[in-house]
Design an enzyme around this catalytic site. Structure first.
Site, PDB file in Angstrom:
ATOM      1  N   SER A  81     118.413  19.107  34.103  1.00 35.84           N
ATOM      2  CA  SER A  81     119.267  19.373  35.275  1.00 35.84           C
ATOM      3  C   SER A  81     119.828  18.116  35.923  1.00 35.84           C
ATOM      4  CB  SER A  81     118.479  20.177  36.306  1.00 35.84           C
ATOM      5  OG  SER A  81     118.289  21.470  35.784  1.00 35.84           O
ATOM      6  N   ASN A  83     118.786  28.935  32.777  1.00 33.05           N
ATOM      7  CA  ASN A  83     118.012  28.676  34.000  1.00 33.05           C
ATOM      8  C   ASN A  83     118.842  27.869  34.989  1.00 33.05           C
ATOM      9  OD1 ASN A  83     116.743  26.937  31.719  1.00 33.05           O
ATOM     10  ND2 ASN A  83     115.937  25.846  33.457  1.00 33.05           N
ATOM     11  N   ASP A  84     118.384  26.764  35.493  1.00 32.95           N
ATOM     12  CA  ASP A  84     118.949  26.105  36.683  1.00 32.95           C
ATOM     13  C   ASP A  84     120.474  25.953  36.717  1.00 32.95           C
ATOM     14  OD1 ASP A  84     116.283  25.528  36.285  1.00 32.95           O
ATOM     15  OD2 ASP A  84     116.511  23.378  36.413  1.00 32.95           O
ATOM     16  N   GLN A 126     121.642  25.326  32.889  1.00 32.12           N
ATOM     17  CA  GLN A 126     120.724  25.147  31.769  1.00 32.12           C
ATOM     18  C   GLN A 126     120.824  26.349  30.837  1.00 32.12           C
ATOM     19  OE1 GLN A 126     117.805  22.340  31.657  1.00 32.12           O
ATOM     20  NE2 GLN A 126     119.907  21.733  32.102  1.00 32.12           N
ATOM     21  N   GLU A 164     110.622  19.624  41.794  1.00 29.20           N
ATOM     22  CA  GLU A 164     111.770  19.650  40.899  1.00 29.20           C
ATOM     23  C   GLU A 164     113.049  19.898  41.716  1.00 29.20           C
ATOM     24  OE1 GLU A 164     110.295  21.436  36.783  1.00 29.20           O
ATOM     25  OE2 GLU A 164     110.114  22.937  38.349  1.00 29.20           O
ATOM     26  N   ARG A 224     112.805  13.610  37.382  1.00 31.36           N
ATOM     27  CA  ARG A 224     113.981  14.335  36.878  1.00 31.36           C
ATOM     28  C   ARG A 224     114.824  14.975  37.993  1.00 31.36           C
ATOM     29  NH1 ARG A 224     109.425  16.931  35.137  1.00 31.36           N
ATOM     30  NH2 ARG A 224     108.975  19.026  35.889  1.00 31.36           N
ATOM     31  N   ASP A 225     115.960  15.501  37.556  1.00 33.43           N
ATOM     32  CA  ASP A 225     116.857  16.336  38.368  1.00 33.43           C
ATOM     33  C   ASP A 225     117.572  15.550  39.472  1.00 33.43           C
ATOM     34  OD1 ASP A 225     115.691  18.238  36.736  1.00 33.43           O
ATOM     35  OD2 ASP A 225     114.304  18.953  38.276  1.00 33.43           O
TER      36      ASP A 225
HETATM   37  N1  DQQ Z   1     114.419  23.048  34.698  1.00 32.40           N
HETATM   38  C1  DQQ Z   1     115.003  21.943  33.987  1.00 32.40           C
HETATM   39  C2  DQQ Z   1     114.411  20.719  34.608  1.00 32.40           C
HETATM   40  C3  DQQ Z   1     113.970  21.198  35.940  1.00 32.40           C
HETATM   41  C4  DQQ Z   1     113.475  22.585  35.650  1.00 32.40           C
HETATM   42  C5  DQQ Z   1     114.702  22.106  32.531  1.00 32.40           C
HETATM   43  C6  DQQ Z   1     113.402  23.453  36.862  1.00 32.40           C
HETATM   44  O1  DQQ Z   1     115.375  19.680  34.706  1.00 32.40           O
HETATM   45  O2  DQQ Z   1     112.980  20.368  36.513  1.00 32.40           O
HETATM   46  O3  DQQ Z   1     115.274  23.277  32.014  1.00 32.40           O
HETATM   47  O4  DQQ Z   1     113.524  24.812  36.543  1.00 32.40           O
END
Ligand code: DQQ
Length: 533
Positions: free
Chosen positions: A148, A86-87, A103, A284, A220-221
């Site tokens: 992330s 993912n991200d 990710q 996010e 987060r992030d």
């Molecule tokens: N994906 C991550 C997080 C974020 C989310 C977890 C957004 O850090 O907020 O895999 O897709």
């Protein structure tokens, strides 16, 4: 058959719900008479050889050979050799190469056990898989996931700052409650002495261990940047029953942080939701940066990446324009500066099919092509795919004759093989258009339409706001099941199409009077076996 598994990634939860409801609705296709379509054409390229090679990923032989012939798997986008991604995380140009982290779940094609996978590239297009860069440390602050974050250069030292997740010791420590998990989120730091950024040393303690005294909906992030002698850090968050927010911190050494105030706050929908990302009460993946004479914030919530542009003064952001980065399947965007100092946007293209289907396929998710960002004449955010993509162009057909009959003839020469193509079409101002991709055997694949009465661009059943009095410049990048469609730098729709036609695709255009020119390129794969490097 519908999946019964529960999903844990907020964005994924959104796409899974959408995939289920889409299954119930027949695809919306404009029923336009065949007679109104004037053409089909073709380009041919040789099929890619299927040749395994050594990988940073340990992909079993069976899976590798299955992925190599999966027609839905992209051939010129970055995605891991197998499993879930993912991200984008911490993209950075360092020592003459682009480093992309993202990710990644090494355990299969489903969200969970988040790691940072790593790939390097000379040009943001051709990628080499590197060993996984960051894994959860058992008993560490990221034991349940390396979420992330960002990468910066601290003097000469490459440094990543990311969110670690771990079980809370008491309910008061919970900052992530998505209806399925209850986690504590902390901000962590790691540095690298390795010129290839393959090995990283984590600090044993988090650099931000708990949120300020606010009832946050998430924490987060981190997005990190330098302002003279200070480091600033923007964190995705939100305030319960109010809305999403970006929290701003300051530091002089990247290790000790002082909370300042919200950089900017938003409003949620007010609808109840088990996961605050679903009603806009949690933002996010914020990314904040200067562009032209403005500042830009991009953030992800309710299944979309949104942008705001405006002015940043006294460490507060006052946006005065906003919009949607991509009206389709696109999430968790992240920017970096390229080798020339241009601002480049990356994003995750999620699956929009059911979890059972992508688990069975053995891969899920891909990285969108990099987009160069700019500020438009009206102060809004504009984007276009970077020029480096043009290096992948192969066989080419150009249709730009004055007479519709001649255009029709040239279009009849187009054939797109292996679902790998780029095309650019110019349409006259003030005209509707409909462009259809259909296989030689007559299988419908995709429709792209401008519907002026509705002020929309439509790609299959996904629409994005699109209103213009200018000529329309359409750019389309097709790669397996991924279709990225750009109209005039402002409206972008990324969609997924999970049908593999049994024969090459042709292009039909209605109406040919409105079409000024069309160019089609067969795109070359970046690897021989769809495993990326
Ligand atoms: N994906 C991550 C997080 C974020 C989310 C977890 C957004 O850090 O907020 O895999 O897709």
């Amino acid at each position: 058959m519908a999946s019964t598994r529960r999903l844990s990634c907020s964005a994924n939860h959104y796409w899974e719900a959408k995939a289920r409801s889409d299954k119930l609705i027949e695809p919306v296709m404009i029923r336009t008479s065949r007679r109104r379509f004037l053409a089909q054409a073709s380009i041919l390229v040789g099929a890619a050889a299927l040749e395994p090679s050594s990988r940073a990923f340990d992909v079993g032989g069976n899976l590798q050979s299955r992925l190599a012939v999966d027609p839905l798997r992209p051939q010129y986008h970055l995605l891991p050799a197998a499993n879930w991604m993912n991200d984008p995380n911490g993209p950075i140009f360092y020592r003459g190469r682009y480093h992309m982290f993202y990710q990644y779940n090494p355990n299969g094609a489903f969200w969970g056990s988040m790691h940072w996978a790593h790939a390097t590239s000379p040009d943001m297009i051709h990628w080499k898989h590197e060993p996984v860069a960051l894994a959860p440390t058992p008993d560490g602050y990221d034991r349940d996931g390396v979420f992330s974050g960002s990468a910066v250069l601290d003097g000469e030292t490459p440094t990543v700052i990311y969110t670690g997740v771990l079980p809370p010791r008491s309910p008061s420590e919970i900052t992530l409650d998505d209806g399925q998990h209850k986690w504590r989120e902390v901000q962590c730091l790691a540095t690298s002495k390795d010129p290839d950024l393959r090995s990283w040393q984590k600090l044993p303690e988090p650099i931000i261990a708990r949120p300020p005294d606010i009832t946050v909906t998430g924490f987060r992030d981190p997005c990190v940047w330098r302002e003279e002698k200070n480091w600033l850090l923007a964190l995705g968050s939100g305030i319960k029953r109010k809305g999403g927010a970006v929290l701003l911190y300051q530091s002089t050494d990247l290790r000790h942080w002082t909370y300042l105030h919200p950089l900017v706050e938003g409003r949620g929908t007010g609808q109840p939701a088990a996961n605050p990302v679903d009603n806009g009460e949690m933002w996010e993946c914020p990314d904040f940066f200067p562009l032209g004479d403005r500042h830009v914030l991009v953030y992800a919530t309710m299944g979309k990446v949104l942008w705001r542009t405006g002015h940043y003064r006294d460490r507060r952001f006052t946006p005065d324009k906003d919009g949607v980065v991509d009206s389709g399947a696109y999430y968790a965007a992240k920017t970096m500066l390229d080798a020339n100092g241009s601002r480049i946007l990356w994003g995750w293209i999620p699956e929009t099919r059911l979890e059972d289907e992508y688990r069975a396929a053995g891969w899920a998710g891909l990285m969108a092509l990099p987009r160069a960002l700019s500020i438009g004449a009206d102060g809004g955010l504009e984007m276009s795919v970077v020029r480096e993509v043009e290096g992948l162009r192969g066989d080419h057909v150009r249709v730009d004759h004055a007479l519709p009959a001649d255009k029709e003839k040239s279009l009849a020469a187009v054939r797109i093989r292996d679902l790998a193509a780029e095309f650019k079409a110019e349409f006259a101002e003030g005209r509707d258009f409909l462009l259809r991709l259909r296989s030689e055997k007559g299988e419908a694949f995709a429709e792209i339409a401008h519907e002026r009465s509705q002020s929309v661009l439509r790609v299959n059943s996904t629409t994005g706001e699109f209103q213009t009095d200018n000529p329309i410049s359409l750019r389309v990048l097709l790669d397996g099941s991924s279709l990225e469609v750009f109209a005039n730098r402002e409206t972008v729709i990324t969609t997924r199409v999970y049908t593999a036609p049994r024969s090459p695709l042709g292009i039909e255009v209605w109406d040919l009077d409105a079409l000024r020119s069309l160019e089609v390129w067969q795109m070359n794969p970046i690897s021989k076996d769809r495993l990326t490097s």
